[in-house]
Design a protein around this motif. Structure first.
Motif, PDB file in Angstrom:
ATOM      1  N   TYR A 142       6.206   1.514   7.223  1.00 53.49           N
ATOM      2  CA  TYR A 142       4.901   1.246   7.053  1.00 53.49           C
ATOM      3  C   TYR A 142       4.358  -0.300   6.344  1.00 53.49           C
ATOM      4  O   TYR A 142       5.137  -0.788   5.608  1.00 53.49           O
ATOM      5  N   GLY A 143       3.117   0.090   6.114  1.00 52.71           N
ATOM      6  CA  GLY A 143       2.513  -1.105   6.014  1.00 52.71           C
ATOM      7  C   GLY A 143       1.730  -1.490   4.486  1.00 52.71           C
ATOM      8  O   GLY A 143       2.355  -0.462   3.493  1.00 52.71           O
ATOM      9  N   VAL A 144       1.783  -2.688   3.143  1.00 53.03           N
ATOM     10  CA  VAL A 144       1.682  -2.906   1.954  1.00 53.03           C
ATOM     11  C   VAL A 144       0.050  -2.057   1.916  1.00 53.03           C
ATOM     12  O   VAL A 144      -0.259  -1.333   0.938  1.00 53.03           O
ATOM     13  N   ASP A 145      -0.493  -1.879   2.519  1.00 49.56           N
ATOM     14  CA  ASP A 145      -2.041  -1.195   2.353  1.00 49.56           C
ATOM     15  C   ASP A 145      -1.596   0.507   2.632  1.00 49.56           C
ATOM     16  O   ASP A 145      -2.590   1.109   2.131  1.00 49.56           O
ATOM     17  N   GLU A 146      -0.414   0.974   2.440  1.00 54.69           N
ATOM     18  CA  GLU A 146      -0.923   2.763   2.145  1.00 54.69           C
ATOM     19  C   GLU A 146       0.085   2.817   0.670  1.00 54.69           C
ATOM     20  O   GLU A 146       0.211   3.995   0.398  1.00 54.69           O
ATOM     21  N   PHE A 147      -0.341   1.942  -0.223  1.00 54.43           N
ATOM     22  CA  PHE A 147       0.667   1.946  -1.710  1.00 54.43           C
ATOM     23  C   PHE A 147      -0.366   1.402  -1.886  1.00 54.43           C
ATOM     24  O   PHE A 147      -1.136   0.172  -1.660  1.00 54.43           O
ATOM     25  N   THR A 148      -1.654   2.114  -2.037  1.00 55.03           N
ATOM     26  CA  THR A 148      -3.240   2.182  -2.964  1.00 55.03           C
ATOM     27  C   THR A 148      -2.915   1.571  -3.786  1.00 55.03           C
ATOM     28  O   THR A 148      -4.217   1.083  -4.839  1.00 55.03           O
ATOM     29  N   ALA A 149      -1.852   1.836  -5.011  1.00 51.63           N
ATOM     30  CA  ALA A 149      -2.142   1.343  -6.576  1.00 51.63           C
ATOM     31  C   ALA A 149      -1.184  -0.314  -6.492  1.00 51.63           C
ATOM     32  O   ALA A 149      -0.474  -0.490  -5.762  1.00 51.63           O
ATOM     33  N   ALA A 150      -1.961  -1.012  -6.996  1.00 52.41           N
ATOM     34  CA  ALA A 150      -1.777  -2.772  -6.579  1.00 52.41           C
ATOM     35  C   ALA A 150      -0.478  -3.028  -7.302  1.00 52.41           C
ATOM     36  O   ALA A 150       0.562  -3.716  -6.487  1.00 52.41           O
ATOM     37  N   PRO A 151       0.184  -2.597  -8.719  1.00 50.97           N
ATOM     38  CA  PRO A 151       1.851  -2.846  -8.534  1.00 50.97           C
ATOM     39  C   PRO A 151       2.893  -2.459  -8.173  1.00 50.97           C
ATOM     40  O   PRO A 151       3.292  -2.957  -7.346  1.00 50.97           O
ATOM     41  N   TYR A 152       2.645  -1.484  -7.214  1.00 50.45           N
ATOM     42  CA  TYR A 152       3.073  -0.615  -6.353  1.00 50.45           C
ATOM     43  C   TYR A 152       3.371  -0.926  -4.528  1.00 50.45           C
ATOM     44  O   TYR A 152       4.063  -1.242  -4.261  1.00 50.45           O
ATOM     45  N   ALA A 153       1.975  -2.014  -4.107  1.00 45.99           N
ATOM     46  CA  ALA A 153       1.905  -2.472  -3.205  1.00 45.99           C
ATOM     47  C   ALA A 153       2.422  -3.865  -3.858  1.00 45.99           C
ATOM     48  O   ALA A 153       2.874  -4.333  -1.647  1.00 45.99           O
ATOM     49  N   ALA A 154       2.390  -5.052  -4.377  1.00 44.30           N
ATOM     50  CA  ALA A 154       3.578  -5.648  -4.555  1.00 44.30           C
ATOM     51  C   ALA A 154       4.748  -5.210  -4.498  1.00 44.30           C
ATOM     52  O   ALA A 154       5.355  -6.698  -3.705  1.00 44.30           O
ATOM     53  N   VAL A 155       5.220  -4.229  -4.730  1.00 39.54           N
ATOM     54  CA  VAL A 155       6.675  -4.216  -5.077  1.00 39.54           C
ATOM     55  C   VAL A 155       6.914  -3.470  -3.473  1.00 39.54           C
ATOM     56  O   VAL A 155       8.167  -4.000  -2.649  1.00 39.54           O
TER      57      VAL A 155
END
Length: 632
Positions: free
Chosen positions: A504-517
């Protein structure tokens, strides 16, 4: 010391000049009932008229700022004159000869400074007009003729010529009784090595009048190659000339501006002339400065801010013209009127357009075309690559706060929908909600607008950012619940989501804090590492986190209970599929947006490729829906 004006003469002036006639020179008046008139107060900013004039009583009063008085008081306040100066100006208009006590009246010494400076400018304007007929001024007459202006046009606008010698005007005005100090103070002359010399020499001259029709300054155009001065030279700041508070042509345009509730703002003196001669008699221009707040105050009093008021800006199509338009947009919300921008297709200004294509082309140019806010938004959007999610997110981040500044909620909603279309974002409600959120946030902060934002991976992610662009949406929102749940599984039960999760890519997490995790998990070596040594895996993810905020989020997700009491592979698969389907859905909308932008006239090969990608995505989405985790 000036003699005191005879009381009977003061009364005669008061009776001779109707107050409504004087006030109407500065603002639009309308029927207020009971024989009174009303308008927007010239002494304070207001959106609805609280300024009333009683012609029968000869008084005015503002119920907003409490200013009031008679005709003389009004002139004193609006033009910052002394009592004597105001009476003298009104007496001149009424043709009344004033008598002075305490030793009589000496015109050359006892008039107020402003009156003397205005008289000097009036005499100078006539001198320049007379000089335009001289042999030396042939170059000036040729300049006008080449731009389509004949002798009658020059006379209508008071265009003149300043002789090339050092002190022609200075000597002329001295002969009229003006002192060297008055000539220097007026800006007409400047200090030379042997005394005052003419400020303007060998140039074409435009008199600049205030809203009352008094000449208060000049604009001078260079004509000769050996003139090393600037192309346009204006009168310096003086007691009667403030460039931020004058509009060239306002004396000629004010009545039609008030009558039609429309003003056309152009860039130069010849553009004003071209517009007026083409029948656009509401044209005005600034005098060597950007259009600003003081200019808006002048126009608002004439436009009365009614619902049909229009202000049309014309700017050159070059980069300087675009910058001028964007500067004008900065003050756009100070108008209640609708604002538009008009740019000729070939970038010509009104003067050149009239010369090349005639009066009808000028009239057509200034018909309301593009709203100024739309021009500003398109300028912002044009700087980003709208084919990428990051480009659209960045464009939205910069443009949304601009839309949020629009005070009218109905107009704000409409512009937000237009912005979504510009960006190719099919989910218009997302953009509308984002703009509304920023507007609410600005109101909560006391009217201070939101600051520019940072780019994000997707436009949905922009809505979750905890940054200066606005308040972050709560991370407990159901929209982000699945992302949060999947990250908790990846940290607490990595064996249930690995190895699929690591794809899964980082861009699949749309909330910025979740993308950072998600980024931190990648940096730590992936969720598969957690299947080997769960404790070391969590320590590693925290170590590689970029800052304390992300580290705190990692800890929070690692200890928060998973929502399902019985956690198994089926449940983990459901979260994996839900996150992936949302990502696929976003990509489908992105591709549909590309199709919308390409339209029916796009490149056939590009159009075919985009359509093919759309079909592949839609098939994959159906497989995820039908097969679940098996389709990953």
């Amino acid at each position: 010391m000036a003699g005191r004006i005879n009381d009977e003469d003061v009364k005669a002036v008061r009776d001779a000049v109707p107050i409504d006639a004087v006030v109407s020179e500065y603002l639009q008046l309308r029927n207020a009932g009971g024989g009174n008139l009303k308008g927007l107060c010239p002494f304070h900013d207001e959106k609805s008229p609280s300024f009333q004039v009683s012609p029968s009583k000869g008084f005015f009063h503002c119920f907003g700022c409490q200013e009031g008085g008679d005709t003389i008081t009004f002139v004193m306040k609006v033009d910052h004159l002394s009592f004597s100066e105001a009476v003298e100006r009104l007496a001149g208009q009424a043709g009344i000869t004033l008598r002075y006590e305490e030793g009589g009246y000496n015109p050359s010494h006892q008039r107020g400074e402003r009156i003397r400076l205005v008289e000097a400018h009036k005499a100078a304007a006539q001198f320049y007009m007379d000089q335009l007929e001289s042999t030396e001024a042939e170059i000036g007459r040729k300049f006008l003729a080449e731009r389509g202006f004949d002798q009658a046009a020059a006379a209508h606008f008071g265009v003149g010529y300043s002789p090339a010698g050092w002190d022609h005007l200075t000597r002329f005005l001295r002969g009229k009784g003006f002192t060297d100090k008055e000539l220097i103070t007026s800006g007409i002359a400047q200090e030379g090595r042997r005394g005052p010399i003419d400020r303007f020499r060998g140039r074409l001259m435009w008199p600049i009048r205030d809203i009352g029709g008094e000449v208060v300054g000049f604009g001078a155009r260079r004509l000769r190659d050996d003139d090393n001065g600037p192309k346009y030279l204006n009168t310096p700041e003086t007691p009667i000339y403030k460039k931020s508070q004058v509009l060239y042509g306002i004396d000629l345009a004010k009545k039609d501006i008030a009558k039609s509730s429309r003003a056309v703002v152009v860039e130069g003196y010849t553009d004003v002339m071209a517009c007026h001669l083409a029948g656009i008699t509401t044209a005005i221009a600034t005098c060597g400065t950007a259009f600003g707040g003081d200019h808006i105050k002048i126009l608002r009093r004439l436009l009365m801010d009614n619902g049909s008021a229009r202000v049309i800006f014309t700017f050159d199509g070059d980069s300087a013209g675009q910058k001028a338009a964007l500067r004008a947009f900065e003050d756009d919300q100070k108008f209640a009127a609708e604002t538009y921008i008009a740019v000729a297709p070939d970038g010509m200004d009104p003067c050149d357009l009239r010369l090349a294509k005639g009066d009808e082309a000028v009239a057509d140019l200034v018909e309301p075309r593009t709203p100024l806010f739309e021009f500003a938004l398109r300028h912002i959007v044009s700087r980003y690559d709208l084919e990428t999610p990051a480009g659209r997110a960045s464009a939205l981040d910069e443009a949304a706060p601009v839309v949020a500044r629009i005070k009218n909620s109905g107009a704000q909603h409409e512009v937000a929908v237009q912005l979504a279309g510009m960006l190719g974002i099919l989910d218009t409600q997302f953009v509308v909600k984002r703009v509304s959120q920023l507007a609410r946030w600005a109101r909560d902060r006391g009217g201070r607008g939101p600051a520019p934002a940072r780019p994000q991976q997707s436009y949905e992610a922009a809505a979750t950012r905890a940054s200066a662009a606005g308040p972050a949406l709560t991370l407990r929102n159901p929209v982000y619940a699945t992302e949060r749940e999947l990250l908790k599984l990846a940290l607490q039960r990595p064996e249930l989501v690995s190895p699929a999760f690591d794809a899964y890519g980082v861009d699949e997490f749309t909330a910025a804090p979740y993308a950072a995790v998600r980024e931190a998990i990648i940096e730590a070596g992936g969720a598969d590492l957690g299947t080997q040594d769960p404790q070391a895996y969590l320590v590693r993810v925290r170590e590689v986190a970029p800052d304390d905020a992300v580290r705190a989020m990692v800890t929070e997700l690692a200890v928060e209970a998973i929502l399902r009491r019985s956690v198994d592979e089926v449940y983990a698969g459901q979260q994996l599929v839900a996150v992936r389907r949302r990502a696929v859905d976003r990509r489908i909308r992105d591709v549909q947006g590309s199709l919308t932008r390409l339209g029916t006239h796009g490149d056939p090969a590009r159009l075919s490729a985009v359509q093919e990608e759309l079909m592949v995505l839609q098939r994959y989405d159906r497989a995820l829906q039908d097969l679940g985790a098996q389709a990953l």
